[in-house]
Design a protein around this motif. Structure first.
Motif, PDB file in Angstrom:
ATOM      1  N   ARG A 132       4.018   1.460  -2.175  1.00 19.86           N
ATOM      2  CA  ARG A 132       5.134   2.392  -1.912  1.00 19.86           C
ATOM      3  C   ARG A 132       5.029   3.623  -2.803  1.00 19.86           C
ATOM      4  N   LEU A 168       2.353   5.854  -1.265  1.00 18.84           N
ATOM      5  CA  LEU A 168       2.878   6.520  -0.072  1.00 18.84           C
ATOM      6  C   LEU A 168       3.812   7.668  -0.462  1.00 18.84           C
ATOM      7  N   ALA A 169       4.613   7.450  -1.483  1.00 17.70           N
ATOM      8  CA  ALA A 169       5.526   8.504  -1.924  1.00 17.70           C
ATOM      9  C   ALA A 169       4.755   9.698  -2.470  1.00 17.70           C
ATOM     10  N   GLY A 172       3.371  11.570   0.325  1.00 16.14           N
ATOM     11  CA  GLY A 172       4.395  12.314   1.057  1.00 16.14           C
ATOM     12  C   GLY A 172       4.767  13.629   0.396  1.00 16.14           C
ATOM     13  N   LYS A 228       6.982  14.271  -1.943  1.00 16.85           N
ATOM     14  CA  LYS A 228       8.389  14.463  -2.306  1.00 16.85           C
ATOM     15  C   LYS A 228       8.634  13.879  -3.699  1.00 16.85           C
TER      16      LYS A 228
END
Length: 496
Positions: free
Chosen positions: A245, A248-249, A252, A254
């Protein structure tokens, strides 16, 4: 393991409760030890995952690495750890005192304190050594530079782990070793390496036996492993998804999502570290309740001397420790370790009846009855001058493995030196002839109390202040297979 220690473990297994092995604590404990509980990523040799560090049980610092395979994040962790460790070491260097000169040493200034680091077990101790090896040669310039504190951290971690090899040092200690030296449990030595299980035997909850508490502690859901390895179930179900996770963040783009992923991962890692952190301080509290042996402070002073010397080496920009010792250096180091072990064993025996009893079963000490004495016996010196040399004889049933000529002492009068003159067998016992070599006075004014009376029960063991030092040849006089000729000296200083 000695006979008496084996019996203590068997008795603990029979009763379900730990048995006491020592009447005093032979290691000095400082008021503010630095506790480090490290975790490493499974399958990676030196990829730190997290650590809980601090000198206050109520205010630990949690350090985490959201992706240990990322080099920048990993060395960021080392820089954070270095700031904590160096702040602790700097605090130990705040004050000095003067150590008076002796016959073999000049007057010197030493720090009044020294760092004391406690880790859960021996695996964690070795792990700190691995981290020191992987960081002390890092460069702070050129390609892939690291923070200037990282190689400094490596030098200090290496210093502490090397110092931990000395049996009389208290600068870096695994808590399981400290507890295991004080209590015998009913489980194996391998099971004693589990801090939670060991404390279960020593200090079980009310209404629960040590055996039952240890079984409960073996459940990783109730007591997570003390590290550095994590529980495989935690890795598969929680850690790996949390790291994914995070990645993935990051992908991304963000920042808020990255922060949430890092915070979630930190919370999960804290659940693995916090129980061990609490166990560490619980164990420290149990050890503090035991009276410290008088010689522990003397050994701690030796630690402070070594710490002062290494601090000067670092302050002068000294090079990091070589990756491996030369042959002569390794031999000298092994000799120092052997002498330290012999002195430590003798000091413990003089202060602890339990240890003395163990040495007697192994022939490293003997006890018996004084059957003959010559308190006014004299002998001629090399110049013909009469010298007072009292002698007495002890009859003992203990196994005798101390060689004639060895200096020995007894707990009641550790400053009086006695030498074994001879050992003869008398039926099923031994007659040990001893000569007093110091503390007996002069021919005109003898100190009769230096010689025990006939019928007295006495116990003797090795003199902790005596050990024959060896001289090793200089490098230029050794063959190439052992470090010479001198042209090979630079070989071991090559950085990794």
């Amino acid at each position: 393991m000695t006979l008496l220690t084996t019996l203590a473990h068997l008795h603990a297994a029979q009763t379900g409760h730990a048995e006491q092995l020592s009447t005093v604590r032979h290691r000095h404990l400082v008021d503010r030890p630095l506790v480090i509980v490290p975790l490493n990523l499974a399958g990676e040799a030196a990829a730190p995952l997290a650590a809980m560090v601090g000198t206050d049980r109520r205010e630990p610092t949690l350090l985490t690495v959201p992706q240990p395979r990322n080099r920048d994040l990993r060395f960021g962790f080392f820089a954070d750890l270095a700031r904590i460790v160096m702040a602790y070491i700097d605090a130990c260097q705040a004050r000095t005192e003067v150590l008076p000169a002796t016959r073999n040493r000049e007057e010197q200034d030493i720090f009044t304190d020294a760092p004391q680091t406690l880790v859960p077990n021996r695996v964690a101790l070795s792990y700190l050594g691995l981290l020191g090896r992987s960081t002390r040669f890092r460069r702070t310039d050129g390609p892939n530079p690291v923070d200037a504190s990282v190689p400094l951290l490596g030098q200090w971690l290496t210093f502490l782990t090397e110092r931990a090899e000395y049996p009389d040092s208290a600068m870096l200690l695994p808590l399981t070793d400290l507890l295991g030296a004080q209590w015998a449990t009913g489980q194996s030595a391998l099971e004693d390496a589990n801090l939670a299980a060991l404390l279960g035997w020593i200090d079980p909850p009310a209404g629960m036996s040590g055996l039952r508490a240890a079984k409960v502690a073996e459940d990783p859901l109730q007591c997570p492993p003390a590290g550095p390895a994590t529980d495989p179930g935690f890795d598969g179900a929680i850690l790996n998804p949390a790291i994914e996770r995070y990645e993935l963040a990051v992908g991304g783009g963000k920042p808020s999502a990255v922060e949430r992923a890092v915070a979630a991962l930190s919370r999960e890692l804290e659940t693995q570290l916090r129980p061990t952190w609490d166990l560490m301080w619980r164990g420290i509290g149990l050890l503090r309740a035991i009276r410290e042996a008088p010689s522990a402070e003397i050994r701690w002073r030796a630690d402070r001397q070594v710490f002062t010397a290494f601090s000067a080496h670092v302050a002068e920009g000294g090079r990091p420790q070589p990756s491996r010792d030369r042959a002569i250096t390794a031999a000298a180091r092994l000799h120092r370790l052997e002498r330290a072990q012999a002195a430590y064993d003798a000091q413990r025996a003089l202060e602890d009846p339990f240890v003395m009893a163990e040495l007697r079963t192994g022939g490293e000490a003997f006890g018996g009855t004084v059957v003959d004495r010559e308190p006014t016996r004299t002998a001629a010196s090399d110049k013909g001058r009469p010298l007072l040399r009292p002698r007495f004889t002890v009859r003992t049933n203990d196994p005798m493995r101390i060689e004639p000529g060895s200096p020995v002492v007894r707990p009641e009068r550790p400053k009086d030196k006695v030498r074994i003159c001879g050992v003869t067998q008398d039926d099923d016992a031994w007659l040990v002839a001893l000569e007093v070599t110091s503390g007996m006075g002069t021919p005109g004014k003898p100190r009769t109390e230096a010689v025990p009376l006939c019928g007295d029960e006495v116990v003797y063991t090795h003199d902790p202040g005596w050990s024959s030092p060896r001289e090793f040849p200089p490098v230029e006089e050794t063959p190439w297979t052992h470090g010479g000729p001198p042209a090979d000296e630079s070989r071991d200083d090559v950085e990794e």
